[in-house]
Design a protein around this motif. Structure first.
Motif, PDB file in Angstrom:
ATOM      1  N   MET A  15       0.812  -1.216   0.000  1.00 31.88           N
ATOM      2  CA  MET A  15       0.000   0.000   0.000  1.00 31.88           C
ATOM      3  C   MET A  15       0.849   1.272   0.000  1.00 31.88           C
ATOM      4  SD  MET A  15      -2.981  -1.000  -0.430  1.00 31.88           S
ATOM      5  CE  MET A  15      -3.898   0.500  -0.193  1.00 31.88           C
ATOM      6  N   TRP A  16       2.067   1.187   0.487  1.00 31.11           N
ATOM      7  CA  TRP A  16       2.940   2.365   0.486  1.00 31.11           C
ATOM      8  C   TRP A  16       3.258   2.804  -0.945  1.00 31.11           C
ATOM      9  CZ3 TRP A  16       7.660   2.146  -1.929  1.00 31.11           C
ATOM     10  CH2 TRP A  16       8.160   0.870  -2.213  1.00 31.11           C
ATOM     11  N   MET A  17       3.141   1.887  -1.892  1.00 36.03           N
ATOM     12  CA  MET A  17       3.449   2.215  -3.292  1.00 36.03           C
ATOM     13  C   MET A  17       2.361   3.065  -3.940  1.00 36.03           C
ATOM     14  SD  MET A  17       4.832  -1.340  -4.770  1.00 36.03           S
ATOM     15  CE  MET A  17       6.518  -1.854  -4.580  1.00 36.03           C
ATOM     16  N   GLU A  18       1.226   3.171  -3.280  1.00 35.52           N
ATOM     17  CA  GLU A  18       0.108   3.911  -3.845  1.00 35.52           C
ATOM     18  C   GLU A  18       0.503   5.354  -4.158  1.00 35.52           C
ATOM     19  OE1 GLU A  18      -4.548   4.860  -2.839  1.00 35.52           O
ATOM     20  OE2 GLU A  18      -3.245   4.074  -1.270  1.00 35.52           O
ATOM     21  N   ASN A  19       1.251   5.991  -3.292  1.00 39.27           N
ATOM     22  CA  ASN A  19       1.657   7.387  -3.483  1.00 39.27           C
ATOM     23  C   ASN A  19       3.148   7.512  -3.765  1.00 39.27           C
ATOM     24  OD1 ASN A  19      -0.963   8.295  -2.965  1.00 39.27           O
ATOM     25  ND2 ASN A  19      -0.606   8.208  -0.767  1.00 39.27           N
ATOM     26  N   GLU A  20       3.734   6.468  -4.292  1.00 39.76           N
ATOM     27  CA  GLU A  20       5.188   6.471  -4.524  1.00 39.76           C
ATOM     28  C   GLU A  20       5.600   7.560  -5.506  1.00 39.76           C
ATOM     29  OE1 GLU A  20       8.748   3.414  -5.813  1.00 39.76           O
ATOM     30  OE2 GLU A  20       6.674   2.878  -6.231  1.00 39.76           O
ATOM     31  N   GLU A  21       4.843   7.757  -6.586  1.00 43.06           N
ATOM     32  CA  GLU A  21       5.198   8.774  -7.583  1.00 43.06           C
ATOM     33  C   GLU A  21       5.139  10.172  -6.983  1.00 43.06           C
ATOM     34  OE1 GLU A  21       2.848   8.221 -11.057  1.00 43.06           O
ATOM     35  OE2 GLU A  21       3.614   6.210 -11.413  1.00 43.06           O
ATOM     36  N   GLU A  22       4.130  10.441  -6.198  1.00 44.90           N
ATOM     37  CA  GLU A  22       4.007  11.754  -5.540  1.00 44.90           C
ATOM     38  C   GLU A  22       5.165  11.973  -4.568  1.00 44.90           C
ATOM     39  OE1 GLU A  22       2.652  15.433  -4.409  1.00 44.90           O
ATOM     40  OE2 GLU A  22       1.993  14.227  -6.091  1.00 44.90           O
ATOM     41  N   TYR A  23       5.489  10.923  -3.809  1.00 48.04           N
ATOM     42  CA  TYR A  23       6.604  11.011  -2.864  1.00 48.04           C
ATOM     43  C   TYR A  23       7.917  11.263  -3.606  1.00 48.04           C
ATOM     44  CZ  TYR A  23       9.991   9.613   0.677  1.00 48.04           C
ATOM     45  OH  TYR A  23      11.053   9.592   1.540  1.00 48.04           O
ATOM     46  N   ASN A  24       8.149  10.518  -4.673  1.00 48.77           N
ATOM     47  CA  ASN A  24       9.381  10.710  -5.452  1.00 48.77           C
ATOM     48  C   ASN A  24       9.457  12.106  -6.052  1.00 48.77           C
ATOM     49  OD1 ASN A  24      10.258   8.137  -4.899  1.00 48.77           O
ATOM     50  ND2 ASN A  24       9.538   7.258  -6.833  1.00 48.77           N
ATOM     51  N   ARG A  25       8.314  12.612  -6.546  1.00 53.29           N
ATOM     52  CA  ARG A  25       8.284  13.965  -7.111  1.00 53.29           C
ATOM     53  C   ARG A  25       8.611  14.999  -6.042  1.00 53.29           C
ATOM     54  NH1 ARG A  25       5.311  18.054  -7.000  1.00 53.29           N
ATOM     55  NH2 ARG A  25       3.625  17.056  -5.863  1.00 53.29           N
ATOM     56  N   GLN A  26       8.058  14.810  -4.856  1.00 52.49           N
ATOM     57  CA  GLN A  26       8.298  15.743  -3.756  1.00 52.49           C
ATOM     58  C   GLN A  26       9.777  15.732  -3.353  1.00 52.49           C
ATOM     59  OE1 GLN A  26       6.027  14.848  -0.284  1.00 52.49           O
ATOM     60  NE2 GLN A  26       6.720  16.650   0.836  1.00 52.49           N
ATOM     61  N   ILE A  27      10.372  14.551  -3.229  1.00 53.42           N
ATOM     62  CA  ILE A  27      11.788  14.448  -2.863  1.00 53.42           C
ATOM     63  C   ILE A  27      12.660  15.070  -3.939  1.00 53.42           C
ATOM     64  CG2 ILE A  27      13.672  12.817  -2.477  1.00 53.42           C
ATOM     65  CD1 ILE A  27      11.754  13.110  -0.118  1.00 53.42           C
ATOM     66  N   GLU A  28      12.310  14.828  -5.209  1.00 52.48           N
ATOM     67  CA  GLU A  28      13.089  15.407  -6.313  1.00 52.48           C
ATOM     68  C   GLU A  28      13.020  16.927  -6.284  1.00 52.48           C
ATOM     69  OE1 GLU A  28      13.316  15.175 -11.176  1.00 52.48           O
ATOM     70  OE2 GLU A  28      12.141  13.696 -10.090  1.00 52.48           O
ATOM     71  N   GLU A  29      11.838  17.487  -6.007  1.00 46.08           N
ATOM     72  CA  GLU A  29      11.698  18.940  -5.894  1.00 46.08           C
ATOM     73  C   GLU A  29      12.553  19.483  -4.757  1.00 46.08           C
ATOM     74  OE1 GLU A  29       7.619  20.030  -5.515  1.00 46.08           O
ATOM     75  OE2 GLU A  29       7.143  19.471  -7.584  1.00 46.08           O
ATOM     76  N   GLU A  30      12.557  18.783  -3.632  1.00 51.49           N
ATOM     77  CA  GLU A  30      13.365  19.230  -2.488  1.00 51.49           C
ATOM     78  C   GLU A  30      14.854  19.196  -2.825  1.00 51.49           C
ATOM     79  OE1 GLU A  30      12.292  16.850   0.863  1.00 51.49           O
ATOM     80  OE2 GLU A  30      10.251  17.640   0.945  1.00 51.49           O
ATOM     81  N   LEU A  31      15.290  18.159  -3.521  1.00 52.34           N
ATOM     82  CA  LEU A  31      16.708  18.074  -3.911  1.00 52.34           C
ATOM     83  C   LEU A  31      17.073  19.165  -4.904  1.00 52.34           C
ATOM     84  CD1 LEU A  31      17.114  14.206  -4.267  1.00 52.34           C
ATOM     85  CD2 LEU A  31      18.038  15.674  -2.466  1.00 52.34           C
ATOM     86  N   LEU A  32      16.188  19.442  -5.867  1.00 47.10           N
ATOM     87  CA  LEU A  32      16.452  20.509  -6.831  1.00 47.10           C
ATOM     88  C   LEU A  32      16.496  21.870  -6.140  1.00 47.10           C
ATOM     89  CD1 LEU A  32      14.261  19.340  -9.853  1.00 47.10           C
ATOM     90  CD2 LEU A  32      16.764  19.347  -9.688  1.00 47.10           C
ATOM     91  N   GLU A  33      15.596  22.072  -5.187  1.00 49.98           N
ATOM     92  CA  GLU A  33      15.580  23.336  -4.444  1.00 49.98           C
ATOM     93  C   GLU A  33      16.865  23.493  -3.628  1.00 49.98           C
ATOM     94  OE1 GLU A  33      12.928  25.637  -1.053  1.00 49.98           O
ATOM     95  OE2 GLU A  33      12.170  23.795  -1.959  1.00 49.98           O
TER      96      GLU A  33
END
Length: 129
Positions: A43-61
């Protein structure tokens, strides 16, 4: 009221286990805890794409902020006078001094062509004539 055998999962959840399952707690989805959902561990995979996008945004910032901070430090270094960087070295000064020379042969020619008045008083700053 329907008999316990006729009740489905959500009805059992509403009853709070009063249908004879007092030892088993029901979960919000209507399944008892002892019934394992085959997909529960995924069930944790349900929002995996959103989580990855959020982490990527934080790293880019974070990378952007580090780049801006480094540019700010570089600009500040350019504004400061640093003798080791901004002054010529002793060897360069020595070369410049070696290139200078004083010759009297040109001095007489310069005086001859000069439009200055040799009889004028000497200029002293702050003195009125």
């Amino acid at each position: 009221m329907p008999e316990p055998a006729e009740m489905n999962g959500p009805d059992l959840a509403k009853m709070g286990g009063a249908s004879g399952n007092e030892g088993k707690d029901s979960v919000a989805n209507g399944h008892a805890e002892n019934e394992s959902d085959p997909f529960a561990e995924y069930m944790w995979m349900e929002n995996e794409e959103e989580y990855n996008r959020q982490i990527e945004e934080e790293l880019l910032e974070q990378e952007f902020l580090e780049r801006c901070f480094q540019e700010m430090l570089d600009e500040e270094d350019q504004d400061w006078f640093i003798p080791a960087r901004d002054l010529p070295s002793v060897g360069q000064i020595q070369q410049q001094l070696n290139g200078l020379s004083v010759s009297d042969s040109n001095a007489e020619e310069i005086l001859r062509k000069s439009m200055l008045n040799p009889e004028a008083k000497e200029f002293v700053p702050g003195v009125k004539y």
